[in-house]
Design an enzyme around this catalytic site. Structure first.
Site, PDB file in Angstrom:
ATOM      1  N   PHE A 115       0.754  -1.115  -0.017  1.00 47.05           N
ATOM      2  CA  PHE A 115      -0.054  -0.092   0.103  1.00 47.05           C
ATOM      3  C   PHE A 115       0.786   1.061   0.064  1.00 47.05           C
ATOM      4  O   PHE A 115       1.824   1.339   0.834  1.00 47.05           O
ATOM      5  CB  PHE A 115      -0.913   0.087   1.184  1.00 47.05           C
ATOM      6  CG  PHE A 115      -2.209  -0.869   1.122  1.00 47.05           C
ATOM      7  CD1 PHE A 115      -3.246  -0.723   0.655  1.00 47.05           C
ATOM      8  CD2 PHE A 115      -1.911  -2.302   1.956  1.00 47.05           C
ATOM      9  CE1 PHE A 115      -4.219  -1.674   0.927  1.00 47.05           C
ATOM     10  CE2 PHE A 115      -2.754  -3.126   2.038  1.00 47.05           C
ATOM     11  CZ  PHE A 115      -4.111  -2.697   1.556  1.00 47.05           C
ATOM     12  N   ASP A 116       0.600   2.100  -0.843  1.00 43.05           N
ATOM     13  CA  ASP A 116       0.958   3.568  -0.764  1.00 43.05           C
ATOM     14  C   ASP A 116       0.683   4.277   0.338  1.00 43.05           C
ATOM     15  O   ASP A 116      -0.566   3.988   0.792  1.00 43.05           O
ATOM     16  CB  ASP A 116       0.782   4.243  -2.211  1.00 43.05           C
ATOM     17  CG  ASP A 116       1.489   5.596  -2.007  1.00 43.05           C
ATOM     18  OD1 ASP A 116       2.811   5.682  -1.429  1.00 43.05           O
ATOM     19  OD2 ASP A 116       1.165   6.402  -2.874  1.00 43.05           O
ATOM     20  N   LEU A 117       1.101   5.286   0.939  1.00 43.39           N
ATOM     21  CA  LEU A 117       0.626   5.776   2.156  1.00 43.39           C
ATOM     22  C   LEU A 117      -0.146   7.089   1.897  1.00 43.39           C
ATOM     23  O   LEU A 117      -1.334   7.251   2.158  1.00 43.39           O
ATOM     24  CB  LEU A 117       1.677   6.204   2.846  1.00 43.39           C
ATOM     25  CG  LEU A 117       1.514   7.011   4.380  1.00 43.39           C
ATOM     26  CD1 LEU A 117       0.423   6.422   5.429  1.00 43.39           C
ATOM     27  CD2 LEU A 117       2.665   7.272   5.028  1.00 43.39           C
TER      28      LEU A 117
END
Length: 180
Positions: free
Chosen positions: A8-10
């Site tokens: 997951f990207d933040l």
């Protein structure tokens, strides 16, 4: 072969960092004597490495000027900006469901590790990830493809079994990563 891990990207995926990031960019530009654009005109700066964004904003490749802008940005971000951030609705529940389904979960962000960890901890998400991977303050692994390659090697994951959530495009030298 089914997926075994989800990255997951933040920024823009788990959290909405617009307020903090845009205010910190505006602060840095103002401190350097530039008239900063409105926050809505800085949305494109969320995600890419700061070096690239400031190079475009300042219309320069001068490393000294870019590093000065980054330093000013981080001065504000480290104390105020990282908390001018909100968790998207239902993120904890979604992460719990993914983990319950048997997937490993990792954060893969270009944001420096010291900030990424503080944000993950601030929102109480630490236990929902098998690991948090990000760049270093010196820019190491700030290119998302390099970061993901590092995660794949470190965690011994096969490219064909990993899904990246939250980035528009990630180019890997080790193969193709499915995007969602």
């Amino acid at each position: 072969m089914p997926s075994s891990a989800v990255l997951f990207d933040l920024d823009g995926t788990l959290t909405d960092p617009k307020l903090g990031i845009t205010r910190c960019i505006q602060y840095a530009l103002s401190e350097l004597g530039y008239k900063p654009p409105d926050a809505d005109e800085l949305h494109w700066c969320i995600g890419p490495p700061l070096k690239d964004s400031f190079s475009q904003l300042l219309k320069t490749l001068d490393g000294t000027v870019i590093e000065q802008a980054i330093s000013l940005y981080r001065r504000r971000f480290a104390t105020i900006g990282l908390f001018e951030n909100s968790l998207y609705p239902q993120i904890p529940e979604i992460l719990k469901a993914i983990r319950f389904a048997g997937y490993k979960t990792f954060v893969a962000t270009s944001k420096p590790y010291i900030y990424a960890m503080r944000i993950i901890e601030y929102f109480g998400l630490s236990l929902l990830f098998d690991g948090v991977y990000s760049s270093e303050l010196d820019g190491t692994r700030s290119v998302k493809g390099d970061l993901i390659h590092h995660i794949l090697l470190t965690e011994k994951l096969l490219t064909s079994t990993v899904v990246m959530v939250g980035d528009n495009f990630v180019k890997l030298s080790c193969g193709t990563l499915r995007e969602r």
